[in-house]
Every structure is written in structure tokens, then in C-alpha cells.
Design an enzyme around this catalytic site. Structure first.
Site, PDB file in Angstrom:
ATOM      1  N   HIS B 140     -16.449  71.849  -6.098  1.00 39.58           N
ATOM      2  CA  HIS B 140     -17.671  72.027  -6.890  1.00 39.58           C
ATOM      3  C   HIS B 140     -18.158  73.456  -6.629  1.00 39.58           C
ATOM      4  O   HIS B 140     -17.876  74.016  -5.563  1.00 39.58           O
ATOM      5  CB  HIS B 140     -18.688  71.004  -6.357  1.00 39.58           C
ATOM      6  CG  HIS B 140     -19.954  70.881  -7.127  1.00 39.58           C
ATOM      7  ND1 HIS B 140     -20.982  71.775  -7.003  1.00 39.58           N
ATOM      8  CD2 HIS B 140     -20.375  69.943  -8.013  1.00 39.58           C
ATOM      9  CE1 HIS B 140     -21.983  71.389  -7.784  1.00 39.58           C
ATOM     10  NE2 HIS B 140     -21.645  70.278  -8.411  1.00 39.58           N
ATOM     11  N   ASP B 217     -17.432  68.297   2.308  1.00 46.46           N
ATOM     12  CA  ASP B 217     -18.466  68.060   1.308  1.00 46.46           C
ATOM     13  C   ASP B 217     -18.354  66.595   0.888  1.00 46.46           C
ATOM     14  O   ASP B 217     -17.448  66.222   0.141  1.00 46.46           O
ATOM     15  CB  ASP B 217     -18.243  69.011   0.124  1.00 46.46           C
ATOM     16  CG  ASP B 217     -19.125  68.672  -1.071  1.00 46.46           C
ATOM     17  OD1 ASP B 217     -19.950  67.739  -0.973  1.00 46.46           O
ATOM     18  OD2 ASP B 217     -18.984  69.343  -2.116  1.00 46.46           O
ATOM     19  N   GLN B 220     -19.811  63.168  -3.072  1.00 41.31           N
ATOM     20  CA  GLN B 220     -19.292  62.093  -3.928  1.00 41.31           C
ATOM     21  C   GLN B 220     -18.614  60.998  -3.121  1.00 41.31           C
ATOM     22  O   GLN B 220     -18.240  59.972  -3.685  1.00 41.31           O
ATOM     23  CB  GLN B 220     -18.294  62.659  -4.949  1.00 41.31           C
ATOM     24  CG  GLN B 220     -18.865  63.679  -5.899  1.00 41.31           C
ATOM     25  CD  GLN B 220     -19.856  63.072  -6.880  1.00 41.31           C
ATOM     26  OE1 GLN B 220     -19.966  61.853  -7.022  1.00 41.31           O
ATOM     27  NE2 GLN B 220     -20.594  63.925  -7.565  1.00 41.31           N
ATOM     28  N   LYS B 243     -27.321  61.060  -4.699  1.00 43.76           N
ATOM     29  CA  LYS B 243     -26.072  60.432  -5.157  1.00 43.76           C
ATOM     30  C   LYS B 243     -25.835  59.126  -4.397  1.00 43.76           C
ATOM     31  O   LYS B 243     -24.943  58.364  -4.706  1.00 43.76           O
ATOM     32  CB  LYS B 243     -24.891  61.375  -4.939  1.00 43.76           C
ATOM     33  CG  LYS B 243     -25.107  62.731  -5.611  1.00 43.76           C
ATOM     34  CD  LYS B 243     -23.848  63.317  -6.140  1.00 43.76           C
ATOM     35  CE  LYS B 243     -23.974  64.784  -6.486  1.00 43.76           C
ATOM     36  NZ  LYS B 243     -24.312  65.024  -7.893  1.00 43.76           N
ATOM     37  N   CYS B 381     -19.837  71.570 -13.094  1.00 42.97           N
ATOM     38  CA  CYS B 381     -20.017  72.554 -12.015  1.00 42.97           C
ATOM     39  C   CYS B 381     -18.733  72.735 -11.216  1.00 42.97           C
ATOM     40  O   CYS B 381     -18.772  72.917 -10.000  1.00 42.97           O
ATOM     41  CB  CYS B 381     -21.176  72.173 -11.095  1.00 42.97           C
ATOM     42  SG  CYS B 381     -22.743  72.093 -11.937  1.00 42.97           S
TER      43      CYS B 381
END
Lengths: 150, 423
Positions: B140, B217, B220, B243, B381
């Protein structure tokens, strides 16, 4: 589906499938680039100006049906128009796609651009329809920086 | 992972996972009861932001109605209460990620700020000209740009792990990229554009064998998988609350305590100090050293409530249910003529990016919206990874455990409608 047919009129679907003046213009003396960072639309507008007259115009790029058809119909409409006439049409077009629902437009004044009257029911798509015109405006003004809808 | 696969197999056999009732879960999300353009809302944009269960909404409301006060400073009862709730939320996050100590949890605005914190604090402290940072081709923008800024500031260089046509990392290439100049690896756990679940444990092991710390990261990943930062042995893990069924504006950086202690502050201000004079300031201890200014207290409390909720529903049950839903969605979409799924990794979470012959994703989005179906369209993104696949944009349906098979079928029907309109 009826609202969608308002947006995706036959004329728009046709210009999306077979865009007119969709190539790089040899001998162009004005160009500008436009972006819609929201959806990744990107297009180049090429102009060949003689004095104040748009002798030839074309575009290239990738975008949704609305932006592609808008660019295609814009180029078809503006060939042979003066810079001042083009600016007036941009203003008319902009008014039409952002107008309140009740407002009607003079068919003679808007001509083929009337195909985009359904866009005003889809506020998030207004930028798609106007991106080619903003880019044209930048090309006419001889601006160097890329145009962005954001 | 095996447990999830086994549960998924069970799910496929019976049609429904044991002990997971999606209709009951849906009752917990009031927003799902509404209609959009006269049709029941089908929310397939949870990778952009997830919906919030009533318990999270209630926790935020209760805070403002009965507990609102500033933290870490008041001597009065409300401030004490707010501080306790805020620190309880930190402890919940620590347990959720299996961190060994709540001090390893820093509250930030979201995963983006988390990566910027690591880049500007740890990165600036440890990098010099000629050093290298490794990221992947499916990052991202939030795991690209902070490192580019750091590279410009330090003279370090960015290296990128390539991917194959299914959207899987080329691990042999990663091995080749690791060298004596590598100072940091930062990769995404689950790709927001492709849905790929990366082999982060293996990545961390490989990096550690070169003495290189790793940032994951997890924006998600956390909504779909159970994350164990100790089992992974990652050095930093970032995630976004919104999220994870919690409010926007709250997120987490997990960092190993010894790293956080050695790092300089990220921002200066109140709460991050022990004492200030014009000559000299003493910084507060970890984690407060990294939390300048009044934090998003309600957001942190909401995140704690979301974690309680997820734990109650059961992360394994959620993962198993979503696996079945993803399989159903993949089959339903793959059966549509002219549709191409972007991102076909063997290990995938509930994200379906796709393109349709002759139709721009933005047009797909508008037509689906008229049927009450919310998806994301555009570059998500993550422009570099879409360039890798030769598409400027995709349509993306992203799943959460409150989605149903019926909703997937509605999505497939609406895509057929798009094909007809543009046919």
C-alpha cells in the site's frame, strides 16, 4: 435500471466503445494532462491552434465510460470552434452536469453534450465528465502543470 | 494455519461452520439493516473500512456520556476512570496480539501513522547513506512513501521484492535482496489490493538470520487472521482500528520493548515528557514517550470493545467462515464471462480484485451501487502493484464475517447486469 439508462445513454456507450479523435495529434502546439486520483483516470488533450481557432483536437488516456465519452464528444464538438466558444461550451457543460434536477437546458445550446445531463443524478461522477474539459481549459491556457480533479 | 484449513474443510462439507451464525452476527451491526437506493445494503467494502458492532458504538457513546476526561493527568475520579479504561484497552490489544507486555503497544492514528513512526524514529536512528530497506511489490502507498521519505533524508535505498502473476512474493528474489547493507524489511501481512497472505514468519526468519529487523503492516490481516507477534517474532507490527470493527483515528504500533526503549521520540509535546525546562527535557518511559498530546481516548476504548467482541465471536470461527465465503465468491466471479480476478494466490484473505472486459471499474462501481452493493473501485492506494498487473484500476469486493453467500450471489447478478448494459 432507469436511472442507469439516464447516465449510460446510448450515445455515451457508443463513444466509450468507439471513441472519436482518440490518438496522439501530430503537429499539436498545445497539450495538457489531466488526472483523477480518485479512480486513476488519466488523459492527454492535444490541440492544434491557429490563432484563436481550434483547427484540430484529439485525446488519449484511460478512464471510465463517462470520462472517455465526455472527451470523445468534446473533441468532436470543438473542432473548428474558437477558444472563446470553447470556454462558453465548457461553462454550459459544467452548469448542466452540476445543475439541480428540475433545471432544463436549451437543446440548441448544448447539442450532443445533452447526453451528459443524467450525470447530475450521480454527484460522484461529475468529476469524470468534467476532467476532459478541465484538461482542455489547461491546454488552452498553456498551463504546464498536470490538472487534477482533487 | 492448519486449524483454519481443517475448519474450512469441515465448513465445506456441512455448508456452514460449526457454531457460527451469520444472521445472528449481522444483528450486531445496525448499519447493515438499511436500504441503499431502495435495495438492502450489501456492504462489500470492509477492506476500506469495516462496519462497527453495537457494542463498539455503545462503548464510545458511554465514554462521552459518562466517562469523558483527559488521561494520565487528572487527580479527579473521572480522569482516573478514563485513564483506567484507556490503559485497559492497551492491555486488551497486547493480549489480542499476544505481546508480552502492554508497554509494547503504542496508540497512533492508524497503520499509516504507525509506519511513519517506525520510519521517522527507528529508521532515522539506524539508517545512513548506502543502507537498504526492503519492501515488496504489493505494498500500500502507506508502506512505500514513508520509506521513500526516509531514503531521501538518509541517502538509503529502497529495494522491492517482486511477485509472480498470482500475486505471490518471489521468496528466492527476497533471499537475493538480503545483504550486508540491508537495515530493515517492511512488508504487508495481507495485501489490500490482491488479498495475498504473505509468509511473514518465513520472511522474519530470513531477515533475522541477517540480523535485520522486520516491520509488518497488519492493517488487512488483523480483521481476518489471529496475529501472534511473539510466534512471528516480528520487531514491529502496525494495524488500524477502523479496519478491525473499531472507530477511525485509532491504530496500533507493536514494537519490541528493547527497540522502543532505544528509539528517539516521534513527536514532541505533552504526555511524552517527564520534565521540561528550556534547557533540557526528560522523556517519558515507553510507550508514553511515543504518545505526544491527548490521544484518541474514545477510539482506544472502542478498539478494546471491538477486540472483546471479536474474541467472543471467535477468531478461528471467523477465519473458517470467511474461507468458505471467499471460496464461494471466487467460484461465483470466475464463472462470469470476461471477468478476470487480479490476485490468485494460494493463501488468500477475503479480498477479490477484478476487472471486466471493456468496462472500467468506476462504471462497475456506479452500477453496483444502484443495486445497493458497495464495493471499492480504483487503484486502492497501491498503484505499483496494479501497474505490475497492467491495469490502472480494479473493482474490489472485500469480505467480512458479516457478509453472506446470498450477498455474493447478489454481487454476481449485478455484475451480469453490467455486462448486459455494456454488451
Amino acid at each position: 435500471m432507469s436511472d442507469l439508462r439516464e447516465l449510460y445513454q446510448e450515445v455515451i456507450l457508443d463513444h466509450n466503445k468507439r471513441p472519436r479523435n482518440f490518438q496522439k495529434l501530430e503537429g499539436a502546439n498545445r497539450t495538457a494532462e489531466g488526472y483523477n486520483p480518485l479512480c486513476g483516470d488519466q488523459l492527454m488533450v492535444y490541440l492544434r491552434m491557429e490563432d484563436d481557432m481550434i483547427k484540430d483536437i484529439s485525446f488519449q488516456g484511460s478512464g471510465c465510460a463517462i470520462s472517455k465519452a465526455s472527451a470523445s464528444i468534446m473533441t468532436a464538438t470543438l473542432k473548428g470552434k474558437t477558444k472563446a466558444e470553447a470556454e462558453v461550451l465548457f461553462e454550459t457543460f459544467h452548469k448542466m452536469v452540476t445543475a439541480d434536477l428540475g433545471v432544463t437546458f436549451d437543446q440548441l445550446e448544448v447539442g450532443k453534450l445533452a447526453a451528459f445531463s443524467g450525470v447530475r443524478e450521480f454527484p460522484v461522477r461529475v468529476k469524470c465528465a468534467t476532467l476532459p474539459w478541465h484538461t482542455l481549459h489547461a491546454a488552452l491556457e498553456g498551463k504546464r502543470e498536470a490538472v487534477s480533479t482533487e | 494455519m492448519r486449524t483454519i484449513n481443517e475448519l474450512a474443510a469441515q465448513e465445506t462439507l456441512r455448508g456452514r461452520p460449526a457454531g457460527f451464525d451469520v444472521e445472528r452476527v449481522r444483528q450486531d451491526f445496525p448499519i447493515l439493516r438499511q436500504q441503499v437506493h431502495g435495495k438492502p445494503l450489501v456492504y462489500l467494502d470492509s477492506a476500506a473500512t469495516s462496519q462497527k458492532p453495537q457494542v463498539v458504538i455503545d462503548a464510545v457513546t458511554r465514554y462521552y456520556q459518562a466517562e469523558n476526561s483527559n488521561v494520565h493527568r487528572g487527580i479527579h475520579l473521572l480522569s482516573e476512570r478514563a485513564t483506567e479504561l484507556f490503559e485497559d484497552a492497551r492491555a486488551k490489544v497486547a493480549r489480542f496480539l499476544n505481546a508480552s507486555d502492554a508497554r509494547e503497544i503504542i496508540f497512533v492514528r492508524g497503520a499509516t501513522e504507525g509506519i511513519n513512526l517506525v520510519a521517522q524514529s527507528y529508521g532515522k536512528m539506524s539508517l545512513k547513506a548506502g543502507d537498504e530497506i526492503i519492501i515488496s511489490a504489493m505494498e500500500h502507498h502507506s508502506n512505500i512513501v514513508p520509506w521513500q521519505i526516509l531514503c531521501q533524508e538518509t541517502g538509503a535505498a529502497l529495494r522491492v521484492i517482486p511477485i509472480n502473476d498470482d500475486g505471490e512474493l518471489l521468496m528466492d528474489e527476497f533471499k537475493k535482496l538480503l545483504n550486508a547493507r540491508t537495515r530493515l524489511v517492511s512488508v504487508v501481512h495481507v495485501s489490500n489490493a490482491l488479498g495475498t497472505i504473505n509468509p511473514v514468519k518465513q520472511i522474519i526468519e530470513m531477515a533475522h538470520s541477517h540480523g535485520v529487523p522486520v516491520v509488518i503492516d497488519g492493517a488487512q490481516a488483523a480483521p481476518h487472521l489471529s496475529v501472534d507477534v511473539r510466534a512471528l517474532d516480528c520487531d514491529f507490527y502496525v494495524l488500524s482500528g477502523h479496519k478491525l470493527f473499531a472507530p477511525t483515528g485509532i491504530g496500533i504500533v507493536f514494537g519490541k520493548a528493547h527497540l522502543l526503549e532505544a528509539m528517539p521520540p516521534y513527536q514532541g509535546g505533552g504526555d511524552m515528557i517527564l520534565s521540561v525546562t528550556f534547557e533540557r527535557t526528560l522523556y517519558n518511559v515507553v510507550p508514553f514517550k511515543f504518545e505526544a498530546g491527548t490521544p484518541h481516548i474514545a477510539g482506544a476504548i472502542g478498539l478494546g470493545a471491538a477486540i472483546d467482541y471479536l474474541t467472543e465471536v471467535g477468531l478461528d470461527k471467523i477465519a473458517a467462515y470467511e474461507r468458505g465465503l471467499l471460496a464461494h465468491a471466487t467460484d461465483a466471479l470466475a464463472a462470469i464471462p470476461g471477468l478476470r480476478i487480479i490476485g490468485t494466490a494460494k493463501e488468500k484473505a477475503g479480498i477479490l480484485s477484478f476487472v471486466l472486459d471493456g468496462v472500467h471499474p468506476h462504471d462497475i462501481g456506479t452500477i453496483l451501487d444502484q443495486d445497493g452493493i458497495a464495493i471499492r473501485t480504483g487503484h486502492h492506494c497501491a498503484q505499483p502493484v496494479l501497474q505490475r498487473f497492467g491495469v490502472p484500476a480494479t473493482a474490489r469486493a472485500s469480505l467480512a464475517f458479516y457478509n453472506t453467500r446470498e450477498e455474493i450471489d447478489a454481487l454476481a447478478r449485478a455484475i451480469h447486469k453490467v455486462t448486459t448494459l455494456f454488451g
